[in-house]
Design an enzyme around this catalytic site. Structure first.
Site, mmCIF file in Angstrom:
data_model
loop_
_atom_site.group_PDB
_atom_site.id
_atom_site.type_symbol
_atom_site.label_atom_id
_atom_site.label_comp_id
_atom_site.label_asym_id
_atom_site.label_seq_id
_atom_site.Cartn_x
_atom_site.Cartn_y
_atom_site.Cartn_z
ATOM 1 N N LYS A 1 -7.005 4.852 5.237
ATOM 2 C CA LYS A 1 -5.723 4.526 5.892
ATOM 3 C C LYS A 1 -4.849 5.781 5.924
ATOM 4 O O LYS A 1 -4.797 6.510 4.930
ATOM 5 C CB LYS A 1 -4.961 3.469 5.083
ATOM 6 C CG LYS A 1 -5.636 2.144 4.940
ATOM 7 C CD LYS A 1 -4.756 1.197 4.122
ATOM 8 C CE LYS A 1 -5.434 -0.149 3.942
ATOM 9 N NZ LYS A 1 -4.646 -1.066 3.102
ATOM 10 N N ASP A 2 -4.098 5.953 6.977
ATOM 11 C CA ASP A 2 -3.223 7.131 7.050
ATOM 12 C C ASP A 2 -2.217 7.149 5.896
ATOM 13 O O ASP A 2 -1.990 8.175 5.261
ATOM 14 C CB ASP A 2 -2.521 7.238 8.418
ATOM 15 C CG ASP A 2 -1.774 5.984 8.855
ATOM 16 O OD1 ASP A 2 -1.580 5.070 8.048
ATOM 17 O OD2 ASP A 2 -1.377 5.936 10.051
ATOM 18 N N ASP B 1 -3.207 1.068 -5.718
ATOM 19 C CA ASP B 1 -1.850 1.063 -5.148
ATOM 20 C C ASP B 1 -1.124 -0.260 -5.418
ATOM 21 O O ASP B 1 0.090 -0.338 -5.315
ATOM 22 C CB ASP B 1 -1.918 1.344 -3.639
ATOM 23 C CG ASP B 1 -2.845 0.382 -2.902
ATOM 24 O OD1 ASP B 1 -3.667 -0.307 -3.542
ATOM 25 O OD2 ASP B 1 -2.736 0.318 -1.657
ATOM 26 N N THR C 1 0.802 -1.226 0.000
ATOM 27 C CA THR C 1 0.000 0.000 0.000
ATOM 28 C C THR C 1 0.836 1.280 0.000
ATOM 29 O O THR C 1 0.574 2.208 -0.761
ATOM 30 C CB THR C 1 -0.928 -0.006 1.231
ATOM 31 O OG1 THR C 1 -1.785 -1.136 1.112
ATOM 32 C CG2 THR C 1 -1.753 1.263 1.321
ATOM 33 N N ASP D 1 -9.382 -3.404 -0.175
ATOM 34 C CA ASP D 1 -8.220 -4.090 0.393
ATOM 35 C C ASP D 1 -8.595 -4.835 1.677
ATOM 36 O O ASP D 1 -8.207 -5.983 1.872
ATOM 37 C CB ASP D 1 -7.118 -3.074 0.689
ATOM 38 C CG ASP D 1 -5.837 -3.744 1.179
ATOM 39 O OD1 ASP D 1 -5.205 -4.458 0.381
ATOM 40 O OD2 ASP D 1 -5.484 -3.561 2.355
HETATM 41 ZN ZN LIG Z 1 -3.006 -1.389 -0.419
#
Ligand SMILES: [Zn+2]
Length: 562
Positions: A174-175, A347, A92, A302
């Site tokens: 996600k950060d 990603d 990621t 994901d």
């Molecule tokens: Zn990912």
């Protein structure tokens, strides 16, 4: 902080690199290379850059005929079904770091989600890609999220350097998704953490985030019913056992108070898009004097992929719901009369779990065995050389980068790398082991990404500041999760094309669409978008090339110098 060997290696790479790494200096404002912008007449006023976490070209191909919402709209634009996250470390953080910097992980510095830094004095030696290690406090399990490890500017940062009035906004589940797309100089940034959207330490969430969190609190308190199963998902709807987990027939009913069920469901993506939509109003995106950029990283695909694999009813429902949520998001931008351009990519790709693959004609798929691990290697080689095995060889999982204890002399290190290579390559699950020296000596590839050797893929995500002493590639089809458990049955991260290949879709109202099946790279996205808004970056700012997004005789790269 770095060993002499590392520094020598780094200097060798700088010399070997065809493209000058202007970007290393670019974070220092005093030495920022010149960037300028002449906004062409008719340029979009807002760039919307979307990353669907773990959205492989394979599942795009599987479902594209079913889409009726946002995905369907984007397939009317410029479609690159074989985009490549061309590097080996298909995780990621590296993947997100390529999308808007236009640079491969070798230059972004984001070589994995986590790496080992033996100079760290507080807490574990494992460093998370979006963590500011200098802000660690002893005993704390939490970390301070930051883009400090990102070595190159993002498109939003270049836009702000050219025109400080440009707004650079990022949201994600996600950060690391938000921070790697936004970069360091970022006006507003939010990501999901536990039960709500949060922002950088020292910043207060703005009114949009407060409102979005209140809506989520209400939903979470009440719970929500299961999603319906679309007719075309029927053949996926079959229970399969993987370790202690049974997957394949999930419907994502939300039990009141279960934040983790919210996260691993289509609801997280819809909430992220709702927050993005609120931020468009709050920040007046697309209505400012110069073009703005909004990055949206949608993480639920994901989470669903890791928890249930790629071929169950769960993934089918997730993509159906995501398609609808994207459609609603684009409709909300249309309603505001904003002239926007969209790019959507991923990603990294993904791979299903071996237990279902075995039933579906891929008998060679397997879970990695216990022999491929830093512990097993440390035990064997520690005994052979009379060295303490604890901490002799370190890694963040069975595949990817491995590190040797840093206080060993170069001669011992050389012997250990040679022995580790011989031992691991004798294992039937291991494809190849490459030493750092071998990877560093490989020139950065210039051919189309589908033709790269494994060493070239490794080279594209090798950075001597962060990379290990050697790199382990498992065979195609070997999944680096030794034992499946509820929430974690399948993964990505390999150098194989099922993890490297992602769709890249560009769309703008009124554009002439086309499909280009040949391989392109995610590092081509930033230079292509920069050209659309007349942004001129210094020579060598990007690893990628500008893609002409006009399906006809005109050329959208016309204003680019590269
Ligand atoms: Zn990912």
């Amino acid at each position: 902080m770095f060993s002499v060997k590392t520094l020598i290696r780094y200097a060798a790479i700088l010399l070997a690199c065809a493209a000058p790494i202007v970007s290393l200096a670019a974070q220092d404002t005093a030495s920022t290379p010149a960037v300028s912008q002449q906004i062409p007449a008719g340029a979009p006023r807002l760039i919307v850059a979307i990353s669907i976490d773990q959205f492989s070209s394979d599942i795009f191909a599987q479902y594209r005929q079913r889409f009726t919402g946002g995905f369907a709209r984007l397939t009317q634009g410029a479609v690159f079904p074989a985009g490549f996250q061309s590097h080996a470390a298909t995780e990621t953080c590296p993947g997100h770091s390529t999308i808007l910097t236009g640079n491969r992980p070798a230059h972004t510095g984001i070589i994995a989600n986590s790496w080992i830094d033996q100079s760290v004095t507080t807490g574990p030696k494992v460093v998370y890609c979006a963590e500011d290690v200098s802000k660690r406090t002893a005993g704390s399990k939490d970390y301070v999220a930051s883009s400090v490890h990102l070595l190159v500017p993002t498109l939003g940062e270049w836009m702000k350097k050219a025109n400080p009035a440009a707004r650079n906004i990022a949201v994600s589940g996600k950060d690391r998704g938000a921070l790697m797309m936004g970069g360091r100089d970022i006006d507003q940034v939010y990501w999901w953490k536990g039960k709500q959207f949060v922002t950088l330490a020292g910043r207060e969430p703005g009114p949009s985030a407060v409102a979005q969190n209140a809506e989520i609190d209400k939903l979470m308190a009440k719970g929500a019913p299961a999603f319906p199963l679309p007719a075309w998902c029927g053949r996926n709807d079959r229970a399969v056992q993987a370790g202690s987990a049974t997957v394949g027939t999930g419907r994502f009913a939300l039990k009141a108070g279960e934040a983790d069920q919210f996260r691993v469901s289509p609801r997280l993506d819809r909430a992220t898009l709702d927050l993005a939509s609120k931020l468009v109003d709050e920040q007046k995106l697309g209505k400012n004097p110069v073009p703005d950029i909004l990055s949206v990283s949608l993480s639920a695909t994901d989470y669903v992929g890791h928890a249930t694999g790629t071929e169950g009813a769960e993934m089918c429902i997730q993509l159906t719901q995501l398609d609808l949520a994207l459609g609603d998001f684009f409709a909300s931008l249309d309603k505001r009369g904003i002239d926007y351009a969209v790019v959507l990519t991923a990603d990294h790709g993904g791979f299903d779990m071996p237990e279902r693959l075995h039933q579906q004609a891929l008998e060679m798929s397997a879970r990695v065995g216990p022999a491929v691990s830093p512990e097993a290697l440390s035990a064997t080689l520690g005994k052979k050389y009379g060295l303490e095995p604890k901490g002799l060889i370190l890694s963040d999982g069975p595949s990817g980068d491995y590190w040797l204890r840093r206080d060993l002399d170069p001669g011992t290190k050389g012997k250990l790398v040679d022995d580790a290579k011989a031992l691991l390559e004798a294992d039937p699950q291991v494809e190849v082991v490459l030493s750092a020296a071998e990877i560093a000596a490989t020139p950065m590839p210039t051919a189309p990404p589908e033709s790269w050797t494994l060493a070239e893929r490794a080279r594209a995500s090798y950075n001597p500041l962060h990379s290990g002493d050697f790199l382990v590639f498992l065979k195609r089809g070997v999944v680096p999760i030794p034992t499946a458990r509820p929430g974690y049955v399948a993964t990505h991260g390999s150098p194989w094309d099922y993890d490297r290949r992602v769709p890249i879709l560009f769309w703008r109202k009124g554009m002439t669409g086309f499909e280009q099946p040949s391989g392109v790279e995610t590092v081509d996205i930033a230079p292509s978008l920069a050209a659309l808004i007349g942004l001129k970056t210094p020579q060598g700012a990007f690893d990628g090339r500008c893609l002409d997004l006009d399906g006809g005789a005109a050329n959208t790269c016309g204003v680019m110098t590269k």
